[in-house]
Scaffold this active site. Structure first.
Site, PDB file in Angstrom:
ATOM      1  N   ASN A 255       0.863  -1.183   0.000  1.00 31.97           N
ATOM      2  CA  ASN A 255       0.000   0.000   0.000  1.00 31.97           C
ATOM      3  C   ASN A 255       0.902   1.236   0.000  1.00 31.97           C
ATOM      4  OD1 ASN A 255      -1.820   2.034   0.508  1.00 31.97           O
ATOM      5  ND2 ASN A 255      -2.343   1.336   2.580  1.00 31.97           N
TER       6      ASN A 255
ATOM      7  N   LYS B   3       0.143   4.262  -0.285  1.00 31.11           N
ATOM      8  CA  LYS B   3      -0.503   5.446   0.300  1.00 31.11           C
ATOM      9  C   LYS B   3      -0.245   6.675  -0.588  1.00 31.11           C
ATOM     10  CE  LYS B   3      -0.264   3.242   4.761  1.00 31.11           C
ATOM     11  NZ  LYS B   3      -0.158   3.356   6.205  1.00 31.11           N
TER      12      LYS B   3
ATOM     13  N   HIS C  74      -9.492   0.948   4.996  1.00 27.00           N
ATOM     14  CA  HIS C  74      -8.224   1.174   5.708  1.00 27.00           C
ATOM     15  C   HIS C  74      -8.488   2.131   6.878  1.00 27.00           C
ATOM     16  CE1 HIS C  74      -4.167   2.463   6.638  1.00 27.00           C
ATOM     17  NE2 HIS C  74      -3.749   1.385   6.003  1.00 27.00           N
TER      18      HIS C  74
ATOM     19  N   GLU D  19      -6.975   4.590   7.938  1.00 29.05           N
ATOM     20  CA  GLU D  19      -6.793   6.010   7.611  1.00 29.05           C
ATOM     21  C   GLU D  19      -8.032   6.575   6.914  1.00 29.05           C
ATOM     22  OE1 GLU D  19      -3.038   5.492   5.600  1.00 29.05           O
ATOM     23  OE2 GLU D  19      -2.138   4.919   7.516  1.00 29.05           O
TER      24      GLU D  19
ATOM     25  N   GLU E 275      -5.181  -5.041  10.695  1.00 30.13           N
ATOM     26  CA  GLU E 275      -4.156  -4.018  10.896  1.00 30.13           C
ATOM     27  C   GLU E 275      -4.430  -3.281  12.207  1.00 30.13           C
ATOM     28  OE1 GLU E 275      -2.306  -2.771   6.878  1.00 30.13           O
ATOM     29  OE2 GLU E 275      -4.078  -1.564   7.202  1.00 30.13           O
TER      30      GLU E 275
ATOM     31  N   GLY F 274       2.586   2.183  10.850  1.00 32.59           N
ATOM     32  CA  GLY F 274       3.546   3.277  10.692  1.00 32.59           C
ATOM     33  C   GLY F 274       4.251   3.666  11.972  1.00 32.59           C
TER      34      GLY F 274
ATOM     35  N   SER G 285       3.614  -2.157  10.459  1.00 30.48           N
ATOM     36  CA  SER G 285       5.066  -2.224  10.671  1.00 30.48           C
ATOM     37  C   SER G 285       5.666  -3.591  10.332  1.00 30.48           C
ATOM     38  CB  SER G 285       5.429  -1.801  12.095  1.00 30.48           C
ATOM     39  OG  SER G 285       5.029  -0.455  12.306  1.00 30.48           O
TER      40      SER G 285
END
Ligand code: PGA
Length: 253
Positions: free
Chosen positions: A9, A11, A98, A100, A170, A176, A216
């Site tokens: 991904n 992003k 996702h 985000e 996730e 991240g 991560s």
């Protein structure tokens, strides 16, 4: 059969030139070094999809994903991109839900359900993301939280529709942050997810669903994570922007 999948991904990163050189490097490394039957997926930003797809066309292991799509079929939705548009430029997978997008774009369970339906109707495989924030894990409510996410968006699909879905777990606290779930934490959540899926759909469908870990994941921890019985691969953010790291993760099965 359950597929082994590693999806990158990207992003909101890379210019056009950078995207093309990254995917060429990945494509070459995968051709030279990967001989297992891993499904490799790259998810570049929208403007690069077609060119990235063309570059990987001759490589059977490589597949193309979008990072998001509209729940609507077409019409007056300025700035949105539909499933049929994605299909027409060769997109085979789409990341749905996702964290985000849930957080910054307020995508709720019902919207995600509509996106899942719209993708499946076009024959695009959704990679449905779930995962708990840190406070839910600290309060020991992570199983209930993820179970509700699955139930609220997936349970309205038919068995046939669900057959096309890939799930990605996730944990938000691992995205991240450099802090990965331990292989034991990943395995127990993946087993829980599979059990929930087997209650919503038939047991065989749940058994055959690929469940990816994301958060991560890197070349140093991928092997341990992917060796868990219910971890069928990874959804990779930061490490997917480096061809060497991404390829090493692909080779971790
Ligand atoms: P990360 O992101 O690998 O950079 O933690 C994973 C993701 O958000 O899909």
């Amino acid at each position: 059969m359950r597929k082994q999948i590693v999806a990158g991904n990207w992003k909101m990163n890379k210019t056009y030139e950078e995207a093309l050189s990254l995917v060429s490097e990945i494509d070459n490394m995968v051709k030279d070094e990967v001989n297992s039957q891993v499904t490799v997926i790259v998810a570049p930003p929208f403007p690069f999809l077609q060119s990235v797809g063309k570059l990987t066309q001759g490589n059977d292991l490589m597949h193309l994903a979008a990072q998001n799509m509209s729940e609507h079929e077409s019409g007056a939705y300025t700035g949105e991109v539909s499933a049929s548009m994605l299909k027409s430029v060769g997109v085979q997978y789409v990341i749905i839900g996702h964290s985000e997008r849930r957080m910054y774009h307020h995508e709720d369970a019902q919207t995600l359900y509509k996106k899942l339906k719209a993708a499946i109707a076009q024959g695009i495989t959704p990679i449905f993301c779930c995962g708990e924030p840190l406070e839910e894990r600290d309060a020991d409510r992570h199983f209930d939280y993820v179970g509700k996410q699955l139930h609220d968006s997936l349970s309205y699909l038919s068995n046939e529709e669900f057959d096309q879905v890939v799930v990605a777990y996730e944990p938000i606290w691992a995205i991240g942050t450099g802090r990965t779930a331990s292989s034991q934490q990943a395995q127990e959540m993946h087993a829980y997810i599979r059990e929930q899926l087997s209650r919503m759909f038939d047991a065989e469908a749940a058994f055959n669903t690929s469940i990816l870990y994301g958060g991560s994941c890197n070349p140093g921890n991928a092997r341990e994570l992917f060796s868990q019985a219910d971890v069928d691969g990874g959804l990779i953010g930061g490490a997917s922007l480096k061809s060497r790291d991404f390829t090493d993760i692909i080779k971790s099965f």
